[in-house]
Design a protein around this motif. Structure first.
Motif, mmCIF file in Angstrom:
data_model
loop_
_atom_site.group_PDB
_atom_site.id
_atom_site.type_symbol
_atom_site.label_atom_id
_atom_site.label_comp_id
_atom_site.label_asym_id
_atom_site.label_seq_id
_atom_site.Cartn_x
_atom_site.Cartn_y
_atom_site.Cartn_z
ATOM 1 N N MET A 1 12.793 -21.288 -27.130
ATOM 2 C CA MET A 1 11.477 -21.745 -26.674
ATOM 3 C C MET A 1 10.405 -21.383 -27.695
ATOM 4 O O MET A 1 10.162 -20.209 -27.941
ATOM 5 N N PRO A 2 9.756 -22.388 -28.250
ATOM 6 C CA PRO A 2 8.689 -22.087 -29.203
ATOM 7 C C PRO A 2 7.435 -21.583 -28.480
ATOM 8 O O PRO A 2 7.164 -21.982 -27.343
ATOM 9 N N PRO A 3 6.664 -20.725 -29.127
ATOM 10 C CA PRO A 3 5.425 -20.222 -28.521
ATOM 11 C C PRO A 3 4.461 -21.341 -28.117
ATOM 12 O O PRO A 3 3.650 -21.160 -27.211
ATOM 13 N N SER A 4 4.565 -22.497 -28.717
ATOM 14 C CA SER A 4 3.672 -23.612 -28.382
ATOM 15 C C SER A 4 3.845 -24.087 -26.933
ATOM 16 O O SER A 4 2.969 -24.757 -26.395
ATOM 17 N N LEU A 5 4.966 -23.740 -26.297
ATOM 18 C CA LEU A 5 5.198 -24.145 -24.904
ATOM 19 C C LEU A 5 4.681 -23.133 -23.885
ATOM 20 O O LEU A 5 4.760 -23.368 -22.683
ATOM 21 N N LEU A 6 4.154 -22.015 -24.345
ATOM 22 C CA LEU A 6 3.721 -20.974 -23.415
ATOM 23 C C LEU A 6 2.675 -21.483 -22.425
ATOM 24 O O LEU A 6 2.760 -21.200 -21.234
ATOM 25 N N GLN A 7 1.706 -22.253 -22.902
ATOM 26 C CA GLN A 7 0.669 -22.752 -21.990
ATOM 27 C C GLN A 7 1.287 -23.601 -20.881
ATOM 28 O O GLN A 7 0.865 -23.520 -19.725
ATOM 29 N N SER A 8 2.316 -24.390 -21.209
ATOM 30 C CA SER A 8 2.958 -25.209 -20.172
ATOM 31 C C SER A 8 3.637 -24.327 -19.125
ATOM 32 O O SER A 8 3.694 -24.685 -17.944
ATOM 33 N N GLN A 9 4.121 -23.163 -19.542
ATOM 34 C CA GLN A 9 4.724 -22.228 -18.593
ATOM 35 C C GLN A 9 3.657 -21.680 -17.640
ATOM 36 O O GLN A 9 3.877 -21.595 -16.433
ATOM 37 N N PHE A 10 2.507 -21.310 -18.184
ATOM 38 C CA PHE A 10 1.412 -20.818 -17.353
ATOM 39 C C PHE A 10 0.899 -21.916 -16.424
ATOM 40 O O PHE A 10 0.541 -21.652 -15.279
ATOM 41 N N ASP A 11 0.856 -23.150 -16.912
ATOM 42 C CA ASP A 11 0.396 -24.264 -16.092
ATOM 43 C C ASP A 11 1.337 -24.517 -14.914
ATOM 44 O O ASP A 11 0.901 -24.921 -13.834
ATOM 45 N N THR A 12 2.620 -24.278 -15.105
ATOM 46 C CA THR A 12 3.632 -24.503 -14.077
ATOM 47 C C THR A 12 3.730 -23.335 -13.096
ATOM 48 O O THR A 12 4.103 -23.519 -11.943
ATOM 49 N N LEU A 13 3.362 -22.148 -13.527
ATOM 50 C CA LEU A 13 3.570 -20.924 -12.759
ATOM 51 C C LEU A 13 2.926 -20.954 -11.376
ATOM 52 O O LEU A 13 1.741 -21.244 -11.229
ATOM 53 N N GLU A 14 3.752 -20.640 -10.384
ATOM 54 C CA GLU A 14 3.308 -20.360 -9.018
ATOM 55 C C GLU A 14 3.746 -18.929 -8.738
ATOM 56 O O GLU A 14 4.914 -18.680 -8.418
#
Length: 141
Positions: A96-109
């Motif tokens: 997982m590249p660091p560039s996907l971190l924001q998408s993880q935070f956006d998905t987080l519940e």
């Protein structure tokens, strides 16, 4: 993810079902299991705990079964995006590249009651984070 494209629910659900099967197989054989994965949504945690059939629908409305014993303790590792980004930058060879971190935070519940979970703050040194999780696990047995 390795190509910089976030996973969808359709990508994740078969994998979560497979992980559920592994967890239940190990539990049935009397084994304790530690599984590390980003179960970002309540639906994902429901699938890990109950299997896909145990969750009423796939649109984030897991079936709540208050009487069923909780077999899984979810450990929510919480911290600011900047801290997690700095740790991701230091990893080598991860898919997982660091560039996907924001998408993880956006998905987080983040987990909430009645889910069986603890939240651990990642702003402490890793050794303290691990010790906190170990203390909690020891208190369960």
């Amino acid at each position: 993810m390795a190509e910089g494209i976030p996973l969808t629910d359709q990508d994740r659900i078969p994998w979560l079902c497979h992980l559920h099967d592994i967890l239940m197989r190990e539990h049935a054989s009397g084994q304790s299991v530690i599984l590390a994965c980003s179960a970002l949504k309540k639906l994902y945690r429901c699938i890990l705990e109950n299997g896909e059939a145990g969750c009423q629908s796939l649109n984030n409305q897991p079936e709540e079964n208050e009487s069923a014993p909780r077999k899984i303790l979810f450990v929510h590792l919480a911290g600011p995006i900047e801290l997690i980004a700095s740790r991701l930058e230091k990893r080598r060879g991860h898919f997982m590249p660091p560039s996907l971190l924001q998408s993880q935070f956006d998905t987080l519940e983040p987990p909430c009651a009645p889910e069986n979970f603890i939240t651990v703050n990642l702003e402490k040194p890793v050794s303290e984070t691990v010790s906190e999780i170990e203390r909690h696990l020891k208190s369960l047995f």
